[in-house]
Design a protein around this motif. Structure first.
Motif, PDB file in Angstrom:
ATOM      1  N   UNK A 139     -10.092  15.252   8.755  1.00 13.18           N
ATOM      2  CA  UNK A 139      -8.782  14.619   8.793  1.00 13.18           C
ATOM      3  C   UNK A 139      -8.995  13.171   8.379  1.00 13.18           C
ATOM      4  N   UNK A 140      -8.435  12.797   7.244  1.00 11.09           N
ATOM      5  CA  UNK A 140      -8.626  11.460   6.670  1.00 11.09           C
ATOM      6  C   UNK A 140      -7.311  10.710   6.727  1.00 11.09           C
ATOM      7  N   UNK A 141      -7.359   9.496   7.300  1.00 17.33           N
ATOM      8  CA  UNK A 141      -6.164   8.648   7.385  1.00 17.33           C
ATOM      9  C   UNK A 141      -6.461   7.351   6.640  1.00 17.33           C
ATOM     10  N   UNK A 142      -5.526   6.909   5.821  1.00 21.14           N
ATOM     11  CA  UNK A 142      -5.733   5.738   4.988  1.00 21.14           C
ATOM     12  C   UNK A 142      -5.154   4.478   5.623  1.00 21.14           C
ATOM     13  N   UNK A 143      -5.381   3.355   4.950  1.00 23.78           N
ATOM     14  CA  UNK A 143      -4.875   2.072   5.438  1.00 23.78           C
ATOM     15  C   UNK A 143      -3.358   2.002   5.403  1.00 23.78           C
ATOM     16  N   UNK A 144      -2.720   2.908   4.692  1.00 21.44           N
ATOM     17  CA  UNK A 144      -1.258   2.983   4.670  1.00 21.44           C
ATOM     18  C   UNK A 144      -0.741   4.117   5.550  1.00 21.44           C
ATOM     19  N   UNK A 145      -1.644   4.563   6.452  1.00 26.63           N
ATOM     20  CA  UNK A 145      -1.283   5.551   7.487  1.00 26.63           C
ATOM     21  C   UNK A 145      -0.897   6.902   6.910  1.00 26.63           C
ATOM     22  N   UNK A 146      -1.409   7.215   5.728  1.00 27.34           N
ATOM     23  CA  UNK A 146      -1.179   8.540   5.141  1.00 27.34           C
ATOM     24  C   UNK A 146      -2.346   9.448   5.519  1.00 27.34           C
ATOM     25  N   UNK A 147      -2.037  10.700   5.867  1.00 24.74           N
ATOM     26  CA  UNK A 147      -3.041  11.647   6.357  1.00 24.74           C
ATOM     27  C   UNK A 147      -3.291  12.759   5.340  1.00 24.74           C
ATOM     28  N   UNK A 148      -4.577  13.166   5.271  1.00 27.17           N
ATOM     29  CA  UNK A 148      -5.003  14.239   4.373  1.00 27.17           C
ATOM     30  C   UNK A 148      -5.963  15.151   5.119  1.00 27.17           C
TER      31      UNK A 148
END
Length: 377
Positions: free
Chosen positions: A132-141
């Motif tokens: 589960x990857x979350x980015x600096x813009x709070x988007x999840x993959x």
């Protein structure tokens, strides 16, 4: 005083009393005898060294790993160590490929990166699990572990950032390995932000039906995520800042909308989060390679969340705060991509504030990521 006492001019002894002159001449004769004996001894040693065969130990190369001869626990071949860099390069390697050292060793080189890149995340995961990857813009993959680049210990990674199609300026901020088969064991996902806020959400919200790029929350509400973990939901939560401050409180105080977990200054950020029972322990590791095994029985819990915390370890560069048990293993990676694996039990427990002990030998380097591995069985 002259550098060489033997070069000092000898005064005229004829002006001295006969007894004094005789005494000085006796000392001079004894001194000459001692010097002659010393020169003869040095000459014999030179001959002995010249006759002896020259044996020199091989000088280790900076690119070569140091010998690893400690017995290491063997894990399932599907158990992977995943290295992710700040620029989004990723590699997975079977954990059994990494030998075990003593605490304080130099480690071995792991993922090959560009000079302007450095490892940022270190995880243990099974091939059947998902990242589960979350980015600096709070988007999840969601990224299957089996789809990541499989490489040797010293190998180049693959571009995960390009694969996720991150926008300009967007970076990977938090990564978590999840196993959808054991969702009921740890049904909660905890997400900590840079400003010390904590959010709690059900596992099924980020389950297999999650659409790539889903925004988990607005970045303005607490800042970008920095730490993420799974939880049972019935214990305490320990939070730690980069300045070594920590706070412990009941996890049930955290809401799904977000709760201020620890009060931080603009110069501080949340770097550690550990859900654990009241008798659990936390591993704290700083960038300068110092580590502390901190039992929570010696760290009093607060009645509410949002306090300023208290000193958990003496440092201003804490990298990680993770739940740990004495039977676990530790893995640390540095900015130069040197990685070390050793028993967590080698880090002595501390029931009071301490600077820690050396967990990794660093030479102009710094620790950037830490993970804990629980042996099978």
């Amino acid at each position: 005083m002259p550098d060489d006492i033997h070069s000092t001019p000898i005064p005229d002894l004829n002006t001295l009393a006969p007894a004094m002159r005789a005494y000085i001449e006796m000392l001079q004769a004894e001194n000459r005898s001692l010097r002659t004996e010393l020169e003869q001894t040095r000459g014999v040693r030179r001959v002995e060294r010249a006759a002896a065969p020259r044996v020199s130990a091989p000088r280790p190369s900076a690119a070569e790993p140091e010998p690893l001869n400690l017995p290491a626990i063997q894990y399932s071949p599907a158990t992977m160590l995943i290295s992710i860099s700040g620029q989004g390069m990723v590699k997975r390697t079977p954990l059994n490929a990494y030998g075990k050292q003593r605490r304080g060793g130099m480690g071995v080189y792991d993922i090959k990166l560009k000079d302007d890149d450095a490892p940022a995340f270190l995880l243990i995961a099974l091939e059947s699990e998902t990242l589960l990857v979350v980015t600096s813009r709070c988007r999840a993959y969601r990224v299957p572990v089996s789809s990541l680049h499989l490489g040797e210990v010293r190998d180049r990674g693959d571009g995960l950032a390009e694969r996720l199609r991150l926008t300009e300026g967007e970076k990977i901020s938090a990564v978590l390995a999840v196993n959808d088969a054991n969702e009921n064991d740890r049904p909660w996902v905890l997400l900590g932000t840079a400003t010390g806020a904590v959010r709690r959400m059900r596992r099924n919200f980020v389950g297999p039906n999650l659409a790539d790029g889903t925004i988990l929350y607005e970045p303005k509400d607490g800042g970008p995520p920095t730490v993420m973990c799974l939880s049972r939901g019935d214990g305490d939560l320990f939070l730690a800042s980069n300045t070594g401050l920590g706070i412990r409180f009941e996890e049930k105080l955290v809401s799904h909308r977000g709760t201020r977990g620890i009060r931080l200054t603009p110069q501080e950020r949340l770097v550690g989060m550990a859900p654990l029972p009241a008798d659990g322990s936390v591993l704290l590791v700083s960038a300068d390679g110092q580590g502390v095994f901190r039992p929570m029985e010696s760290f009093a819990a607060s009645k509410s969340a949002g306090g300023q915390g208290k000193i958990a370890i003496k440092t201003d560069s804490l990298v990680a705060g993770l739940p740990v048990r004495a039977a676990d293993e530790m893995l640390c990676i540095s900015a130069f991509a040197k990685l070390i694996r050793f028993d967590a039990a080698e880090v002595p427990p501390r029931t009071s504030v301490a600077q820690g002990v050396n967990v990794m030998e660093l030479r102009g380097d710094r620790v950037t990521a830490v993970t804990v591995c629980t042996p099978p069985g």
